[in-house]
Design a protein around this motif. Structure first.
Motif, PDB file in Angstrom:
ATOM      1  N   ARG A   1       6.744 -19.822  -9.727  1.00 45.15           N
ATOM      2  CA  ARG A   1       5.299 -19.750  -9.274  1.00 45.15           C
ATOM      3  C   ARG A   1       4.839 -18.826  -8.338  1.00 45.15           C
ATOM      4  NH1 ARG A   1       1.679 -24.301  -7.325  1.00 45.15           N
ATOM      5  NH2 ARG A   1      -0.342 -23.372  -8.029  1.00 45.15           N
ATOM      6  N   GLY A   2       3.896 -17.631  -8.513  1.00 44.85           N
ATOM      7  CA  GLY A   2       3.548 -16.499  -7.753  1.00 44.85           C
ATOM      8  C   GLY A   2       4.832 -15.431  -7.465  1.00 44.85           C
ATOM      9  N   THR A   3       5.543 -15.757  -8.167  1.00 46.20           N
ATOM     10  CA  THR A   3       6.772 -14.556  -7.965  1.00 46.20           C
ATOM     11  C   THR A   3       6.622 -13.816  -9.314  1.00 46.20           C
ATOM     12  OG1 THR A   3       8.108 -15.799  -6.613  1.00 46.20           O
ATOM     13  CG2 THR A   3       9.185 -14.054  -7.869  1.00 46.20           C
ATOM     14  N   HIS A   4       6.471 -12.244  -9.303  1.00 47.56           N
ATOM     15  CA  HIS A   4       6.207 -11.610 -10.497  1.00 47.56           C
ATOM     16  C   HIS A   4       7.284 -10.212 -10.549  1.00 47.56           C
ATOM     17  CE1 HIS A   4       2.323 -13.088 -11.073  1.00 47.56           C
ATOM     18  NE2 HIS A   4       2.282 -13.386  -9.894  1.00 47.56           N
ATOM     19  N   ARG A   5       7.858 -10.446 -11.642  1.00 49.18           N
ATOM     20  CA  ARG A   5       8.891  -9.331 -11.933  1.00 49.18           C
ATOM     21  C   ARG A   5       8.484  -8.347 -12.849  1.00 49.18           C
ATOM     22  NH1 ARG A   5      13.989 -10.783  -9.940  1.00 49.18           N
ATOM     23  NH2 ARG A   5      14.505 -12.826  -8.665  1.00 49.18           N
ATOM     24  N   LYS A   6       8.045  -7.116 -12.580  1.00 53.35           N
ATOM     25  CA  LYS A   6       7.439  -6.266 -13.634  1.00 53.35           C
ATOM     26  C   LYS A   6       8.385  -5.398 -14.132  1.00 53.35           C
ATOM     27  CE  LYS A   6       3.175  -6.736 -10.991  1.00 53.35           C
ATOM     28  NZ  LYS A   6       2.260  -6.319 -10.449  1.00 53.35           N
ATOM     29  N   PHE A   7       8.080  -4.941 -15.428  1.00 53.35           N
ATOM     30  CA  PHE A   7       9.064  -4.162 -16.297  1.00 53.35           C
ATOM     31  C   PHE A   7       8.218  -3.210 -17.030  1.00 53.35           C
ATOM     32  CE2 PHE A   7       9.209  -6.574 -19.985  1.00 53.35           C
ATOM     33  CZ  PHE A   7       8.492  -7.876 -19.654  1.00 53.35           C
ATOM     34  N   CYS A   8       8.932  -2.242 -17.614  1.00 52.96           N
ATOM     35  CA  CYS A   8       8.254  -1.389 -18.761  1.00 52.96           C
ATOM     36  C   CYS A   8       8.260  -2.002 -20.039  1.00 52.96           C
ATOM     37  CB  CYS A   8       8.895   0.045 -18.815  1.00 52.96           C
ATOM     38  SG  CYS A   8       8.286   1.122 -20.095  1.00 52.96           S
TER      39      CYS A   8
ATOM     40  N   GLU B   1       0.693  -1.097  -0.066  1.00 48.89           N
ATOM     41  CA  GLU B   1      -0.061   0.204  -0.010  1.00 48.89           C
ATOM     42  C   GLU B   1       0.866   1.153   0.061  1.00 48.89           C
ATOM     43  OE1 GLU B   1      -0.018  -2.452   2.282  1.00 48.89           O
ATOM     44  OE2 GLU B   1       0.068  -1.563   4.425  1.00 48.89           O
ATOM     45  N   GLN B   2       2.169   1.057   0.164  1.00 49.68           N
ATOM     46  CA  GLN B   2       3.071   2.377   0.156  1.00 49.68           C
ATOM     47  C   GLN B   2       3.495   2.775  -1.166  1.00 49.68           C
ATOM     48  OE1 GLN B   2       5.830   0.416   3.257  1.00 49.68           O
ATOM     49  NE2 GLN B   2       6.033   2.517   3.779  1.00 49.68           N
ATOM     50  N   VAL B   3       3.232   1.810  -2.349  1.00 51.55           N
ATOM     51  CA  VAL B   3       3.675   2.322  -3.391  1.00 51.55           C
ATOM     52  C   VAL B   3       2.493   2.364  -4.534  1.00 51.55           C
ATOM     53  CG1 VAL B   3       5.061   1.062  -5.354  1.00 51.55           C
ATOM     54  CG2 VAL B   3       5.784   0.789  -3.079  1.00 51.55           C
ATOM     55  N   ARG B   4       2.494   3.259  -5.334  1.00 48.59           N
ATOM     56  CA  ARG B   4       1.462   3.774  -6.261  1.00 48.59           C
ATOM     57  C   ARG B   4       2.223   3.866  -7.589  1.00 48.59           C
ATOM     58  NH1 ARG B   4       1.184   8.118  -3.004  1.00 48.59           N
ATOM     59  NH2 ARG B   4       0.931   9.870  -4.592  1.00 48.59           N
ATOM     60  N   ILE B   5       1.377   3.505  -8.713  1.00 46.92           N
ATOM     61  CA  ILE B   5       1.909   3.933 -10.044  1.00 46.92           C
ATOM     62  C   ILE B   5       1.188   4.956 -10.406  1.00 46.92           C
ATOM     63  CG2 ILE B   5       1.851   2.958 -12.338  1.00 46.92           C
ATOM     64  CD1 ILE B   5       1.407   0.311 -10.998  1.00 46.92           C
ATOM     65  N   THR B   6       2.053   6.195 -10.561  1.00 47.15           N
ATOM     66  CA  THR B   6       1.434   7.486 -11.079  1.00 47.15           C
ATOM     67  C   THR B   6       1.279   7.760 -12.436  1.00 47.15           C
ATOM     68  OG1 THR B   6       3.728   8.517 -10.622  1.00 47.15           O
ATOM     69  CG2 THR B   6       2.075   8.627  -8.541  1.00 47.15           C
ATOM     70  N   LYS B   7       2.021   7.080 -13.236  1.00 47.32           N
ATOM     71  CA  LYS B   7       1.942   7.175 -14.683  1.00 47.32           C
ATOM     72  C   LYS B   7       2.283   5.939 -15.499  1.00 47.32           C
ATOM     73  CE  LYS B   7       4.208   9.731 -18.332  1.00 47.32           C
ATOM     74  NZ  LYS B   7       5.579  10.615 -18.613  1.00 47.32           N
ATOM     75  N   GLY B   8       1.525   5.401 -16.525  1.00 48.61           N
ATOM     76  CA  GLY B   8       1.882   4.378 -17.428  1.00 48.61           C
ATOM     77  C   GLY B   8       1.587   3.279 -16.782  1.00 48.61           C
ATOM     78  N   ALA B   9       0.811   2.771 -15.953  1.00 49.95           N
ATOM     79  CA  ALA B   9       0.241   1.520 -15.521  1.00 49.95           C
ATOM     80  C   ALA B   9       0.117   0.668 -16.535  1.00 49.95           C
ATOM     81  CB  ALA B   9      -1.063   1.577 -14.692  1.00 49.95           C
ATOM     82  N   ASP B  10      -0.520   1.054 -17.825  1.00 52.45           N
ATOM     83  CA  ASP B  10      -0.748   0.243 -18.923  1.00 52.45           C
ATOM     84  C   ASP B  10       0.218  -0.435 -19.498  1.00 52.45           C
ATOM     85  OD1 ASP B  10      -0.703   3.308 -19.555  1.00 52.45           O
ATOM     86  OD2 ASP B  10      -0.884   2.615 -21.524  1.00 52.45           O
ATOM     87  N   LEU B  11       1.527   0.234 -19.552  1.00 56.98           N
ATOM     88  CA  LEU B  11       2.810   0.034 -19.981  1.00 56.98           C
ATOM     89  C   LEU B  11       3.526  -1.187 -19.224  1.00 56.98           C
ATOM     90  CD1 LEU B  11       4.397   3.508 -21.069  1.00 56.98           C
ATOM     91  CD2 LEU B  11       3.476   1.698 -22.439  1.00 56.98           C
ATOM     92  N   ILE B  12       2.997  -1.461 -18.111  1.00 59.89           N
ATOM     93  CA  ILE B  12       3.682  -2.380 -17.223  1.00 59.89           C
ATOM     94  C   ILE B  12       3.596  -3.878 -17.626  1.00 59.89           C
ATOM     95  CG2 ILE B  12       4.173  -3.180 -14.930  1.00 59.89           C
ATOM     96  CD1 ILE B  12       3.601  -0.085 -13.984  1.00 59.89           C
ATOM     97  N   ARG B  13       4.569  -4.590 -17.897  1.00 57.47           N
ATOM     98  CA  ARG B  13       4.364  -6.017 -18.113  1.00 57.47           C
ATOM     99  C   ARG B  13       4.878  -6.860 -17.026  1.00 57.47           C
ATOM    100  NH1 ARG B  13       2.010  -3.610 -21.053  1.00 57.47           N
ATOM    101  NH2 ARG B  13       2.210  -3.454 -23.340  1.00 57.47           N
ATOM    102  N   ASP B  14       4.336  -7.935 -16.957  1.00 57.71           N
ATOM    103  CA  ASP B  14       4.494  -8.848 -15.500  1.00 57.71           C
ATOM    104  C   ASP B  14       5.186 -10.358 -16.115  1.00 57.71           C
ATOM    105  OD1 ASP B  14       4.330 -10.761 -13.354  1.00 57.71           O
ATOM    106  OD2 ASP B  14       2.265  -9.805 -13.016  1.00 57.71           O
ATOM    107  N   TYR B  15       6.295 -10.574 -15.767  1.00 58.85           N
ATOM    108  CA  TYR B  15       6.998 -11.774 -15.839  1.00 58.85           C
ATOM    109  C   TYR B  15       6.794 -12.647 -14.645  1.00 58.85           C
ATOM    110  CZ  TYR B  15      10.679 -15.269 -16.613  1.00 58.85           C
ATOM    111  OH  TYR B  15      11.430 -16.451 -16.865  1.00 58.85           O
ATOM    112  N   GLU B  16       6.467 -13.805 -14.595  1.00 59.29           N
ATOM    113  CA  GLU B  16       6.335 -14.637 -13.530  1.00 59.29           C
ATOM    114  C   GLU B  16       7.613 -15.378 -13.586  1.00 59.29           C
ATOM    115  OE1 GLU B  16       2.651 -16.961 -12.995  1.00 59.29           O
ATOM    116  OE2 GLU B  16       2.909 -17.393 -11.205  1.00 59.29           O
ATOM    117  N   SER B  17       8.701 -15.183 -12.691  1.00 56.93           N
ATOM    118  CA  SER B  17       9.740 -15.703 -12.806  1.00 56.93           C
ATOM    119  C   SER B  17       9.877 -17.116 -12.200  1.00 56.93           C
ATOM    120  CB  SER B  17      11.028 -14.967 -12.062  1.00 56.93           C
ATOM    121  OG  SER B  17      10.664 -14.692 -10.858  1.00 56.93           O
TER     122      SER B  17
END
Ligand SMILES: [Zn+2]
Ligand SMILES: [Zn+2]
Length: 131
Positions: free
Chosen positions: A68-75, A50-66
């Motif tokens: 099971r259950g572990t997500h590494r996000k990138f532009c 809850e301390q982190v928020r996306i203030t721009k470009g949420a639609d650009l973020i891609r999610d790689y599940e490295s």
């Protein structure tokens, strides 16, 4: 002490704001961090979700599940790594962000080394006390 920090990807398409206090700053030498970031070491800063928020470009973020259950996000536009999240284990409530994407000061220096036994000899090493 700053109340929050701002982070962004290389192309500027994604911006994020994180509220302090952070939970930790640590260098990670695990093979997964090093490979997914193409780096010798990745320095992470951890927050509750809850301390982190996306203030721009949420639609650009891609999610790689490295794993099971572990997500590494990138532009998706420039490839900059933005976040690590895991749905299980001791980090389930946290978002970890690479310290390198912050454009403003954070609230603490690095306080530990994770998986130092996985560090390649050539990677930089910063010895210090753990938190
Ligand atoms: Zn980008
Ligand atoms: Zn790691």
């Amino acid at each position: 002490m700053p109340e929050s920090g701002t982070a962004r990807c290389h192309c500027g398409g994604v911006e994020m704001v994180a509220e302090f206090p952070s939970r930790f700053v640590a260098h990670c030498y695990c093979a997964s961090c090093r490979r997914t970031h193409a780096a010798g070491v990745v320095t992470w800063i951890g927050f509750r979700r809850e301390q982190v928020r996306i203030t721009k470009g949420a639609d650009l973020i891609r999610d790689y599940e490295s794993s099971r259950g572990t997500h590494r996000k990138f532009c998706g536009q420039c490839g900059t790594r933005l976040a690590f999240e895991s749905s299980h284990g001791k980090w389930a409530e946290e978002v970890h962000m690479p310290l390198a994407i912050f454009t403003t000061p954070v609230d603490r220096p690095p306080g530990g080394n994770a998986f130092p036994e996985e560090r390649p000899d050539w990677a930089p090493f910063n010895a210090h006390e753990r938190d």
